[in-house]
Scaffold this active site. Structure first.
Site, short mmCIF file in Angstrom:
data_model
loop_
_atom_site.label_atom_id
_atom_site.label_comp_id
_atom_site.label_asym_id
_atom_site.label_seq_id
_atom_site.Cartn_x
_atom_site.Cartn_y
_atom_site.Cartn_z
N HIS A 162 36.82 54.30 38.54
CA HIS A 162 36.16 55.72 38.10
C HIS A 162 35.50 55.44 36.64
O HIS A 162 34.73 54.63 36.70
CB HIS A 162 36.94 56.62 38.43
CG HIS A 162 36.20 58.24 38.41
ND1 HIS A 162 35.05 58.39 38.24
CD2 HIS A 162 36.67 59.31 38.33
CE1 HIS A 162 34.63 59.80 38.26
NE2 HIS A 162 35.63 60.31 38.06
N HIS B 32 29.01 52.05 45.83
CA HIS B 32 29.35 53.73 45.48
C HIS B 32 29.84 54.16 46.80
O HIS B 32 29.30 53.88 47.87
CB HIS B 32 28.03 54.44 44.84
CG HIS B 32 28.33 55.55 44.04
ND1 HIS B 32 28.51 56.68 44.76
CD2 HIS B 32 28.56 55.83 42.89
CE1 HIS B 32 28.85 57.76 43.77
NE2 HIS B 32 28.99 57.22 42.77
N ASP C 293 27.32 52.52 36.16
CA ASP C 293 28.04 51.97 35.34
C ASP C 293 27.44 50.29 34.89
O ASP C 293 27.98 49.81 33.96
CB ASP C 293 29.44 51.92 35.43
CG ASP C 293 30.00 53.19 35.50
OD1 ASP C 293 29.88 54.06 34.49
OD2 ASP C 293 30.83 53.68 36.36
N1 CMC Z 1 32.51 44.29 44.70
C1 CMC Z 1 32.83 43.55 45.87
N2 CMC Z 1 33.07 44.12 47.09
C2 CMC Z 1 33.00 45.54 47.12
C3 CMC Z 1 32.65 46.19 46.01
C4 CMC Z 1 32.38 45.67 44.66
N3 CMC Z 1 31.99 46.36 43.58
N4 CMC Z 1 32.58 47.54 46.32
C5 CMC Z 1 32.91 47.74 47.61
N5 CMC Z 1 33.04 46.44 48.24
C6 CMC Z 1 33.30 46.11 49.53
C7 CMC Z 1 34.80 46.52 50.04
O1 CMC Z 1 35.77 45.24 49.87
C8 CMC Z 1 34.59 46.70 51.51
O2 CMC Z 1 34.33 45.63 52.21
P1 CMC Z 1 35.06 45.56 53.65
O3 CMC Z 1 34.30 46.51 54.31
O4 CMC Z 1 34.66 43.86 54.22
O5 CMC Z 1 36.49 45.48 53.55
C9 CMC Z 1 32.98 47.39 51.40
O6 CMC Z 1 32.35 46.76 50.33
C10 CMC Z 1 33.23 48.89 51.46
O7 CMC Z 1 33.64 49.46 50.13
P2 CMC Z 1 34.90 50.47 50.03
O8 CMC Z 1 36.03 49.96 49.08
O9 CMC Z 1 35.40 50.88 51.32
O10 CMC Z 1 33.88 51.75 49.45
P3 CMC Z 1 34.50 52.90 48.59
O11 CMC Z 1 33.63 54.00 48.85
O12 CMC Z 1 36.04 52.98 49.12
O13 CMC Z 1 34.42 52.38 47.09
C11 CMC Z 1 34.00 52.14 45.01
C12 CMC Z 1 33.46 52.84 46.21
C13 CMC Z 1 32.94 52.71 43.90
C14 CMC Z 1 35.20 52.60 44.44
C15 CMC Z 1 33.79 50.70 44.90
O14 CMC Z 1 32.64 50.38 45.55
C16 CMC Z 1 34.10 49.91 43.79
O15 CMC Z 1 35.11 49.65 43.61
N6 CMC Z 1 33.30 49.45 42.74
C17 CMC Z 1 33.51 48.56 41.58
C18 CMC Z 1 34.10 49.85 40.57
C19 CMC Z 1 32.81 50.66 40.17
O16 CMC Z 1 31.86 50.06 39.82
N7 CMC Z 1 32.91 52.00 39.94
C20 CMC Z 1 32.19 52.98 39.58
C21 CMC Z 1 31.50 53.57 40.72
S1 CMC Z 1 29.91 54.70 40.07
C22 CMC Z 1 30.72 55.69 38.71
C23 CMC Z 1 31.82 56.73 39.39
O17 CMC Z 1 31.43 57.49 40.06
O18 CMC Z 1 32.88 56.54 38.54
#
Ligand code: CMC
Length: 397
Positions: free
Chosen positions: A236, A275, A331
Site C-alpha cells: 500500500h 492496481h 507510486d
Molecule cells: N508485479 C508482478 N505481477 C503482478 C503485480 C506486480 N506488481 N501485480 C499483480 N501481479 C500479478 C499477480 O501475481 C497475479 O498473477 P496471477 O493471476 O498469475 O496469479 C495477477 O497479476 C493479479 O494480481 P493480484 O495480486 O491478484 O491483484 P490484486 O488486486 O490483489 O493486487 C496490488 C493489487 C496493487 C496489491 C498488486 O498489483 C501489487 O502488489 N502491486 C505492486 C505493489 C504496488 O505498486 N502497490 C501500490 C498500489 S497503488 C497505491 C495504493 O493504493 O496503495
C-alpha cells in the site's frame, strides 16, 4: 439465512454507501465529490480539496479562509509530544514515529475520547467532529516534520501559520539549508498536487481500516493511527519506497530484461505496477508525470528516471503484464519525485499518509453521520478442527 459469501480480500463486497470518491477502474476515471481529479490537480489546492472531501462542496472564499485559519492555528503540538518524538532511536523508521505521534495525540486531548464523553459524541456533535478534524489536519504535518528532523538529527522548526499548508510543511522539513529557508514555489506546488492526488481513493486498505476502527466509536486520533499503520505496508503506502529500492537494485537499463524475467518467474514483483481497481490506466499517473517534469526542471534530472522509463516500456510490451492488465500506478513515479527532492527513502510513506488523512477524515465523518451505523464485524468460514476432547499433558504422545 446462514448463507455467507466467502470473499477473501473483500474483492467483491461493498461495505459502505459513500458520496465521497468515484472510481471507474475500466475507464480510468477518478472524481472527488463529482470533480475530475485532473481538474482539481490543475486548479485547486490541497486544503481546498480537503474541505471538498470532508464537507462535500467546494468552499466559498469565506469558508476557505475560515478553514485555512482553523487548520493552520492547530499546527502546534504540546511540548511533551515533542519530547516523545525526540525519545526514539536516531534511526527509528519515520512511519513508526509518525504513527506513535498521531496515536499519542489522543492522550493530549482527553475530551476527544468517547469513553469519557459518550459513545455517540461524534454522531451528535458536529462541533466536536470539526475540532478533531482541524487538529488532525493541523498537527499531522508538524508530527511528520518532527519525525523527519529527528531522523536527520536536527532540531525541530516551529510551524509557520502564515504560509500555505504545503509550504509550511516544506518549511518545517527545511532539509536544504541551515539558513532561513523559503520553499521554492514550484516545489511547493508540486507537493500540493501530489497531496491532491493522494488525498482519497475510496475504500483502499487504510481507508477501510479507518472506517473499520472508527466503527467501534474510538476517538479519531486512534483511528487515524490505525489507518496509518495499514498504509505503512509495502503493498500500500510503502510501494513508492519499494519502487525506488527496486530501481536502485536494477541499477542500469541493461539489467532490465533479467529483472523482467525474475518477475515472470514470480521471484520478484514489479513495484509500482498493478492496481486492484484500475485495470486500464491510473489517471493519477499522467498528472504525476507532468509534476515530475516540473520538479526535474528545478532540481535537475534524476538518473533513476531513465531506468524507470525503460522498465515501464519493457513491461507494457510484455505479454505477462498485458494479459494481467498491469499498468503503472500512482507510486511508479511519485517515489522518483521524492527522491529528486532529497527525501530519504523511508520517509515516503509519511508523504502518502499525510494527505490521505483528509480522505480518512472524510470517510470517518461520513460514517459518523450514517443513520444506523453499525460496528464492522465481518464473518469467516471456519475450516479448522471439529469439536474434540482435551487430552492431559502427560497423556499426549
Ligand atoms: N508485479 C508482478 N505481477 C503482478 C503485480 C506486480 N506488481 N501485480 C499483480 N501481479 C500479478 C499477480 O501475481 C497475479 O498473477 P496471477 O493471476 O498469475 O496469479 C495477477 O497479476 C493479479 O494480481 P493480484 O495480486 O491478484 O491483484 P490484486 O488486486 O490483489 O493486487 C496490488 C493489487 C496493487 C496489491 C498488486 O498489483 C501489487 O502488489 N502491486 C505492486 C505493489 C504496488 O505498486 N502497490 C501500490 C498500489 S497503488 C497505491 C495504493 O493504493 O496503495
Amino acid at each position: 439465512t446462514g448463507l455467507r459469501l466467502y470473499d477473501p480480500g473483500f474483492q467483491n463486497t461493498a461495505v459502505a454507501r459513500s458520496r465521497i470518491t468515484y472510481i471507474d477502474g475500466e475507464a480510468g476515471i477518478l472524481q472527488y465529490r463529482g470533480y475530475d481529479i485532473e481538474v482539481l490537480a490543475e486548479k485547486s489546492n490541497f486544503l481546498e480539496v480537503s474541505y471538498l472531501l470532508i464537507y462535500g462542496e467546494l468552499p466559498t472564499a469565506r469558508q476557505f479562509e475560515r478553514f485555512h485559519h482553523e487548520v493552520m492555528h492547530h499546527t502546534f503540538v504540546h511540548h511533551n509530544l515533542g519530547q516523545l518524538m525526540r525519545s526514539f532511536n536516531y534511526d527509528a523508521h519515520p512511519m513508526g514515529m509518525f504513527i506513535s505521534g498521531i496515536s499519542a495525540l489522543s492522550t493530549f486531548h482527553p475530551e476527544a475520547n468517547p469513553a469519557l464523553n459518550g459513545q455517540d459524541m461524534y454522531v451528535n456533535d458536529a462541533r466536536m467532529r470539526n475540532k478533531q478534524i482541524f487538529r488532525l489536519l493541523g498537527k499531522a504535518p508538524t508530527l511528520a516534520a518532527f519525525a523527519y528532523r529527528h531522523r536527520i538529527g536536527r532540531p525541530n522548526n516551529l510551524p509557520r501559520n502564515d504560509l500555505s499548508y504545503t509550504a509550511n510543511f516544506l518549511y518545517m522539513l527545511d532539509h536544504l539549508s541551515e539558513e532561513e529557508y523559503t520553499p521554492h514555489p514550484v516545489l511547493v506546488r508540486a507537493l500540493d498536487v501530489l497531496f491532491i492526488l493522494h488525498a482519497d481513493h475510496e475504500l483502499n486498505c487504510s481507508t477501510a481500516a479507518m472506517r473499520h476502527i472508527g466503527s467501534s466509536r474510538v476517538d479519531p486520533y486512534s483511528a487515524v493511527a490505525g489507518a496509518s499503520a495499514a498504509l505503512y505496508g509495502p503493498l500500500h503506502g510503502g510501494a513508492n519506497e519499494a519502487v525506488v529500492r527496486m530501481l536502485q537494485e536494477i541499477g542500469t537499463v541493461d539489467q532490465i530484461p533479467a529483472f523482467i524475467e525474475a518477475v515472470k518467474a514470480r521471484k520478484k514483483k514489479l513495484m509500482g505496477f498493478g492496481h486492484r481497481i484500475y485495470r486500464n490506466h491510473d489517471p493519477r499517473q499522467k498528472i504525476i508525470r507532468r509534476v515530475a517534469n516540473e520538479v526535474f526542471e528545478v532540481v535537475g534530472q534524476n538518473p533513476l528516471l531513465k531506468v524507470a522509463q525503460a522498465l515501464e516500456q519493457a513491461a507494457l510490451k510484455d505479454d505477462y503484464f498485458v494479459k494481467r492488465k498491469l499498468y503503472p500506478n500512482v507510486d511508479f513515479l511519485s517515489g522518483i519525485v521524492y527522491h529528486s527532492l532529497g527525501v530519504p527513502l523511508d520517509y515516503y510513506p509519511v508523504l502518502f499518509a499525510l494527505p490521505r488523512i483528509a480522505g480518512w477524515l472524510a470517510h470517518w465523518k461520513e460514517s459518523c453521520e450514517e443513520p444506523n451505523g453499525k460496528i464492522w464485524r465481518p464473518r469467516q468460514v471456519y475450516v479448522g478442527e471439529p469439536r474434540r476432547d482435551y487430552v492431559a499433558l502427560e497423556d499426549r504422545t
